[in-house]
Enzyme design. Structure first.
Site, PDB file in Angstrom:
ATOM      1  N   ARG A  58      10.255  -8.073  11.943  1.00 42.52           N
ATOM      2  CA  ARG A  58       9.546  -7.602  10.758  1.00 42.52           C
ATOM      3  C   ARG A  58       9.394  -6.090  10.865  1.00 42.52           C
ATOM      4  O   ARG A  58       9.407  -5.531  11.968  1.00 42.52           O
ATOM      5  CB  ARG A  58       8.164  -8.245  10.658  1.00 42.52           C
ATOM      6  N   LYS A 100       2.794 -11.993  13.500  1.00 42.58           N
ATOM      7  CA  LYS A 100       1.652 -12.390  12.683  1.00 42.58           C
ATOM      8  C   LYS A 100       0.707 -13.264  13.501  1.00 42.58           C
ATOM      9  O   LYS A 100       1.139 -14.063  14.325  1.00 42.58           O
ATOM     10  CB  LYS A 100       2.126 -13.155  11.440  1.00 42.58           C
ATOM     11  N   HIS A 130       8.404 -17.750  12.770  1.00 44.01           N
ATOM     12  CA  HIS A 130       7.825 -18.508  11.663  1.00 44.01           C
ATOM     13  C   HIS A 130       6.943 -19.622  12.213  1.00 44.01           C
ATOM     14  O   HIS A 130       7.374 -20.381  13.086  1.00 44.01           O
ATOM     15  CB  HIS A 130       8.922 -19.136  10.792  1.00 44.01           C
ATOM     16  N   TYR A 190      16.637 -20.323   4.460  1.00 40.32           N
ATOM     17  CA  TYR A 190      17.930 -19.756   4.836  1.00 40.32           C
ATOM     18  C   TYR A 190      19.040 -20.802   4.814  1.00 40.32           C
ATOM     19  O   TYR A 190      20.213 -20.450   4.758  1.00 40.32           O
ATOM     20  CB  TYR A 190      17.831 -19.092   6.214  1.00 40.32           C
ATOM     21  N   ARG A 196      16.226  -8.268   8.353  1.00 36.92           N
ATOM     22  CA  ARG A 196      15.666  -9.506   8.906  1.00 36.92           C
ATOM     23  C   ARG A 196      16.294 -10.722   8.230  1.00 36.92           C
ATOM     24  O   ARG A 196      16.666 -11.690   8.901  1.00 36.92           O
ATOM     25  CB  ARG A 196      14.147  -9.501   8.713  1.00 36.92           C
ATOM     26  N   HIS A 251      13.454  -5.310   5.261  1.00 37.80           N
ATOM     27  CA  HIS A 251      13.363  -6.770   5.287  1.00 37.80           C
ATOM     28  C   HIS A 251      14.722  -7.421   5.056  1.00 37.80           C
ATOM     29  O   HIS A 251      14.946  -8.560   5.473  1.00 37.80           O
ATOM     30  CB  HIS A 251      12.352  -7.253   4.247  1.00 37.80           C
TER      31      HIS A 251
END
Length: 298
Positions: free
Chosen positions: A148, A172, A266, A275, A243, A240
Site C-alpha cells: 500500500r 492496516k 487482506h 482479482y 499494488r 495503487h
C-alpha cells in the site's frame, strides 16, 4: 467550541492514542465527522444526545443530493456509526442512532492494473540522477511486494533485510507482514542507499524527499504520475495501480488466492477474490480474440 466539536475531538484523540490509527486514517475520520457537525449545527443541534435516526437518514439523503457517491456515503456513515458507538461506550448516548441507517449498495468496480509490457516500460528508468534512482527503487518495491502507499512511505531502513530480500511492513490494523521484494528491488534499494546521504541521514525513513525528510504520499503520487508520462504509458500511473498489478500478475502466474491474500495483507479472502474477476477478464479477452467459435460472423 460546541459540545459537538468537543466530543469529536475527544474521539479523534482516542483513535490516535488508543487505536494508534495512521495520520491519513485520522484525517479521513475528521473530514467525515466535520460533515455531520455542519449538518447537525444547521439543524439546531447543540449536543449529540439530540441526534436521532431520522436526522442521520436526512444527513445521508442530503449527502447524496450533493453528489456524494454511494461508496463515499458508505464510508461516511461507517465513520459516523463508529463515532456513535464510542459515545455509547462513554455513556454519552444510550443507543447508536446511525445503527439502522445504511447507504445504497455501491457498484463494485474492478481495479485497473498495468499490463506486464507497460510495467516493464515503466520500470525501465536507467538514469543516475539521485531522485530518479530513489523513484526507481520505490517503483520496484511497490510492484515487487504489492505494498500500500502508506506502507511504502512508512518504511524505515531498519525494516529492510536485503540479505534475505525481505521487508517488514506495518499494514492496516497495525498488522505486521514480512514480505519478499525480489532481486530487482533489492538492487535498486542498494543503489539508492549509496546516494541517500546526499539528502541527509538524520531521518530513519528509507525514502527521503529532496529536503531530507520522509517522502510524503502526495509526493510519491506526483512522481509516479510523472514517470508514467515520461515512459510513454497511455494510462495514469497511480501508486495503487502498482499494488493491483502485483496482485493480478501474481494470480495469473500462480493461481494461489490464499498466498496472494497473505502477501497483500487482506483480512478477508473476499477482498482478494476481486482479482479473480480481473484474471477472468484477461482469459475472456484471449478467448474472444483466439477461439474460432468466439469470432463474430465466422
Amino acid at each position: 467550541m460546541t459540545d459537538l466539536h468537543t466530543d469529536v475531538e475527544r474521539y479523534l484523540r482516542y483513535l490516535s492514542v488508543e487505536r494508534q490509527l495512521s495520520p491519513i486514517t485520522l484525517l479521513n475520520y475528521q473530514r467525515q465527522l466535520e460533515a455531520i457537525i455542519n449538518f447537525a449545527s444547521e439543524n439546531g443541534l447543540q449536543s449529540w444526545q439530540q441526534c436521532d435516526a431520522a436526522m442521520v437518514r436526512n444527513f445521508a439523503v442530503r449527502s447524496r443530493h450533493k453528489g456524494l457517491g454511494a461508496a463515499s456515503l458508505a464510508l461516511r456513515l461507517s465513520a459516523l456509526r463508529s463515532f456513535f458507538d464510542w459515545l455509547v461506550s462513554q455513556n454519552e448516548l444510550k443507543a447508536n442512532p446511525a445503527k439502522g441507517v445504511s447507504a445504497p449498495k455501491a457498484p463494485r468496480h474492478l481495479p485497473k492494473n498495468i499490463d506486464v509490457d507497460d510495467m516493464n516500460r515503466l520500470l525501465d528508468i536507467d538514469i543516475n540522477d539521485p531522485l530518479a534512482v530513489r523513484d526507481r527503487a520505490m517503483l520496484e518495491v511497490m510492484y515487487g511486494a504489492g505494498l500500500r502507499l502508506s506502507e511504502l512511505v512508512g518504511l524505515d531502513i531498519k525494516h529492510l533485510d536485503l540479505e534475505s530480500g525481505e521487508v517488514w511492513v506495518m499494514g492496516k490494523g497495525s498488522k505486521e507482514r514480512r514480505l519478499p521484494i525480489g532481486r530487482n528491488a533489492v538492487a535498486w534499494i542498494e543503489h539508492w542507499l549509496d546516494l541517500r546521504d546526499l539528502f541527509g541521514s538524520e531521518d530513519d525513513a528509507l525514502f527521503l524527499s529532496k529536503l531530507g525528510k520522509r517522502i510524503s504520499a502526495r509526493n510519491v503520487q506526483k512522481r509516479f504520475a510523472e514517470w508514467g508520462i515520461k515512459q510513454g504509458l497511455n494510462n495514469h500511473v497511480h501508486p495503487h495501480k502498482l499494488r493491483h498489478s502485483f496482485a493480478t500478475h501474481m494470480l495469473e502466474s500462480s493461481g494461489d488466492l490464499r498466498g496472494v491474500q497473505e502477501l497483500l495483507g487482506h483480512a478477508n479472502l473476499s477482498t482478494t477474490q476481486i482479482y479473480t474477476h480481473l484474471d477472468f477478464q484477461h482469459l475472456a479477452s484471449v478467448y474472444d480474440a483466439a477461439h474460432p467459435r468466439a469470432k463474430r460472423g465466422k
